[in-house]
Design a protein around this motif. Structure first.
Motif, PDB file in Angstrom:
ATOM      1  N   GLY A  96       0.802  -1.216   0.000  1.00  0.00           N
ATOM      2  CA  GLY A  96       0.000   0.000   0.000  1.00  0.00           C
ATOM      3  C   GLY A  96       0.833   1.262   0.000  1.00  0.00           C
ATOM      4  O   GLY A  96       0.292   2.359  -0.142  1.00  0.00           O
ATOM      5  N   GLU A  97       2.164   1.123   0.165  1.00  0.00           N
ATOM      6  CA  GLU A  97       3.065   2.270   0.134  1.00  0.00           C
ATOM      7  C   GLU A  97       3.929   2.208  -1.122  1.00  0.00           C
ATOM      8  O   GLU A  97       4.115   1.140  -1.706  1.00  0.00           O
ATOM      9  CB  GLU A  97       3.970   2.290   1.365  1.00  0.00           C
ATOM     10  N   THR A  98       4.464   3.363  -1.531  1.00  0.00           N
ATOM     11  CA  THR A  98       5.389   3.423  -2.664  1.00  0.00           C
ATOM     12  C   THR A  98       6.555   4.339  -2.307  1.00  0.00           C
ATOM     13  O   THR A  98       6.470   5.131  -1.367  1.00  0.00           O
ATOM     14  CB  THR A  98       4.706   3.939  -3.941  1.00  0.00           C
ATOM     15  N   ARG A  99       7.633   4.217  -3.054  1.00  0.00           N
ATOM     16  CA  ARG A  99       8.785   5.094  -2.947  1.00  0.00           C
ATOM     17  C   ARG A  99       9.195   5.506  -4.355  1.00  0.00           C
ATOM     18  O   ARG A  99       8.806   4.877  -5.339  1.00  0.00           O
ATOM     19  CB  ARG A  99       9.968   4.388  -2.276  1.00  0.00           C
ATOM     20  N   THR A 100      10.010   6.551  -4.453  1.00  0.00           N
ATOM     21  CA  THR A 100      10.628   6.909  -5.729  1.00  0.00           C
ATOM     22  C   THR A 100      12.069   6.424  -5.706  1.00  0.00           C
ATOM     23  O   THR A 100      12.615   6.076  -4.651  1.00  0.00           O
ATOM     24  CB  THR A 100      10.606   8.426  -5.964  1.00  0.00           C
ATOM     25  N   TYR A 101      12.706   6.410  -6.875  1.00  0.00           N
ATOM     26  CA  TYR A 101      14.119   6.033  -6.931  1.00  0.00           C
ATOM     27  C   TYR A 101      14.954   6.991  -6.076  1.00  0.00           C
ATOM     28  O   TYR A 101      15.910   6.579  -5.414  1.00  0.00           O
ATOM     29  CB  TYR A 101      14.611   6.040  -8.377  1.00  0.00           C
TER      30      TYR A 101
ATOM     31  N   ARG B 246       6.851  -1.466  -6.144  1.00  0.00           N
ATOM     32  CA  ARG B 246       6.410  -0.352  -5.298  1.00  0.00           C
ATOM     33  C   ARG B 246       7.267   0.894  -5.479  1.00  0.00           C
ATOM     34  O   ARG B 246       7.116   1.850  -4.722  1.00  0.00           O
ATOM     35  CB  ARG B 246       6.419  -0.794  -3.823  1.00  0.00           C
ATOM     36  N   VAL B 247       8.166   0.885  -6.466  1.00  0.00           N
ATOM     37  CA  VAL B 247       9.012   2.045  -6.736  1.00  0.00           C
ATOM     38  C   VAL B 247       8.504   2.753  -7.989  1.00  0.00           C
ATOM     39  O   VAL B 247       8.340   2.123  -9.046  1.00  0.00           O
ATOM     40  CB  VAL B 247      10.488   1.639  -6.911  1.00  0.00           C
ATOM     41  N   LEU B 248       8.275   4.063  -7.875  1.00  0.00           N
ATOM     42  CA  LEU B 248       7.709   4.860  -8.959  1.00  0.00           C
ATOM     43  C   LEU B 248       8.706   5.907  -9.427  1.00  0.00           C
ATOM     44  O   LEU B 248       9.730   6.151  -8.789  1.00  0.00           O
ATOM     45  CB  LEU B 248       6.429   5.552  -8.484  1.00  0.00           C
ATOM     46  N   GLY B 249       8.378   6.547 -10.562  1.00  0.00           N
ATOM     47  CA  GLY B 249       9.186   7.653 -11.047  1.00  0.00           C
ATOM     48  C   GLY B 249       9.047   8.867 -10.139  1.00  0.00           C
ATOM     49  O   GLY B 249       8.157   8.922  -9.280  1.00  0.00           O
ATOM     50  N   SER B 250       9.908   9.835 -10.337  1.00  0.00           N
ATOM     51  CA  SER B 250       9.909  11.012  -9.472  1.00  0.00           C
ATOM     52  C   SER B 250       8.594  11.775  -9.509  1.00  0.00           C
ATOM     53  O   SER B 250       8.229  12.458  -8.549  1.00  0.00           O
ATOM     54  CB  SER B 250      11.051  11.953  -9.873  1.00  0.00           C
ATOM     55  N   ASP B 251       7.849  11.643 -10.620  1.00  0.00           N
ATOM     56  CA  ASP B 251       6.560  12.323 -10.737  1.00  0.00           C
ATOM     57  C   ASP B 251       5.391  11.423 -10.339  1.00  0.00           C
ATOM     58  O   ASP B 251       4.221  11.759 -10.563  1.00  0.00           O
ATOM     59  CB  ASP B 251       6.365  12.828 -12.167  1.00  0.00           C
ATOM     60  N   GLY B 252       5.709  10.250  -9.782  1.00  0.00           N
ATOM     61  CA  GLY B 252       4.663   9.324  -9.363  1.00  0.00           C
ATOM     62  C   GLY B 252       4.151   8.422 -10.461  1.00  0.00           C
ATOM     63  O   GLY B 252       3.190   7.673 -10.250  1.00  0.00           O
TER      64      GLY B 252
END
Length: 363
Positions: A282-287, A320-326
């Motif tokens: 349910g959580e995400t992070r960016t690089y 669960r890892v997204l781009g800097s813009d989500g």
């Protein structure tokens, strides 16, 4: 979006009562007949022990089931596109055929149009659907101790060389070269998002990937070089364990994975993977977040490469890892899978602890 599946007893009762609320959302594969149906199918109810439930048509086909002719579970897609109806009918009529783009052209269709249509409706191309189904039959035969010639016939390959070449592309060696004493064993099993291959030794899981990932053959060859004894076909206990945990995961019961892992990578890469293991469902992070958390804020590109090098999908949650813009970026299993995994985990976010607290590292 996948919804939370009830348990199989509830689904079987829905099948018996022909509950229309599940129509188009759940399908049943009947092992005694080899077909799959809507839960509202008017045919006589199968025995409970012969039923396997799926959330998508693609998952049914990947598991080797044919569509029922009475309830027509493919009808919505077929009605939406006559081309799909034509091709699925051809595949059903000749499932062991080694389909090619030339065959598609011979039927009067443009391969790129067919590719887009099947991806839109089934999340896989027509050729992938045909190829994975055939190769899976051979894989299952070998895994259960069958002879190479039997596996070849089950997979629909006319020539032994063609069958061996297909397996060599996947595992890096042909079945005839298996010694039976390989340390690592690879096995194939189905999930609602497509078939996966797991590779384990008697104690830990080394690899878990979707079978259609383009980088899978390269990953398997790299793994064989790192581990003595090569990779054979079969199932160790960690593979049994991860399959059960994935069943719970896709059913929306749990996102906790406790199967011990062996992680093959540089110290930096393993540090990134360990950080991924702390991201709760349910959580995400960016690089950039990951780079900062491991104390290397300028190593964003290196973090992205390490994320992409993960070969234990879902358990080490690189999805669960997204781009800097989500935005959704860089998932080897396909961005459509990444989105469905994130959607699924929103239903698991409440009360589920972050997995990966007691992972076994390679010595």
């Amino acid at each position: 979006m996948l919804f939370k599946l009830p348990d199989n007893d509830v689904l079987y009762q829905a099948l018996v009562s022909r509950d229309a609320s599940y129509d188009g959302r759940v399908f049943v594969g009947v092992s005694s007949t080899g077909i799959f149906c809507r839960l509202t199918c008017p045919a006589r109810n199968p025995k409970r022990e012969n039923c396997q439930f799926f959330q998508t048509v693609a998952a049914c086909i990947e598991a080797g089931y044919r569509p029922c002719k009475r309830c027509s579970p493919l009808k919505p897609a077929a009605e939406a596109d006559a081309m799909i109806a034509d091709l699925l009918a051809a595949l059903e009529a000749d499932p062991l055929r080694r389909w090619s783009e030339g065959d598609i052209i011979a039927m009067g269709y443009d391969p790129s149009t067919v590719r887009r249509a099947f991806k839109r409706h089934f999340d896989m191309t027509f050729l992938e659907m045909a190829r994975l189904g055939r190769l899976r039959d051979g894989f299952v035969t070998l895994s259960s101790g069958g002879r190479v010639i039997d596996a070849q016939q089950d997979a629909g390959f006319e020539s032994a060389s063609g069958f061996r070449s297909a397996f060599a592309r996947l595992l890096g060696r042909s079945p005839s070269r298996f010694s039976g004493e390989e340390l690592l064993l690879a096995d194939w099993f189905d999930t609602p998002l497509g078939p996966m291959i797991a590779v384990s030794d008697p104690h830990t899981l080394h690899l878990l990937e979707f079978a259609d990932r383009k980088a899978l053959p390269t990953e398997l060859r790299r793994l064989q070089k790192k581990v003595r004894g090569g990779i054979g076909i079969g199932r160790h206990k960690p593979t049994e364990a991860i399959k059960l945990e994935l069943d719970d995961y896709f059913a929306g019961r749990s996102a906790v994975f406790e199967t011990p892992l062996t992680m093959h990578g540089s110290p930096f890469t393993r540090r990134v993977w360990q950080e991924l293991l702390t991201i709760a469902p349910g959580e995400t992070r960016t690089y950039s977040d990951i780079a900062r958390l491991i104390g290397k804020p300028s190593a964003v590109r290196a973090v992205a490469r390490a994320n992409g090098a993960n070969q234990i999908a879902l358990v080490i949650p690189c999805h669960r890892v997204l781009g800097s813009d989500g935005s959704l970026t860089g998932y080897g299993g396909g961005l459509w899978r990444k989105q469905k995994l994130i959607d699924l985990e929103t239903t698991l976010a409440g009360g589920v602890s972050a997995p990966g607290k007691n992972r076994r590292e390679p010595g």
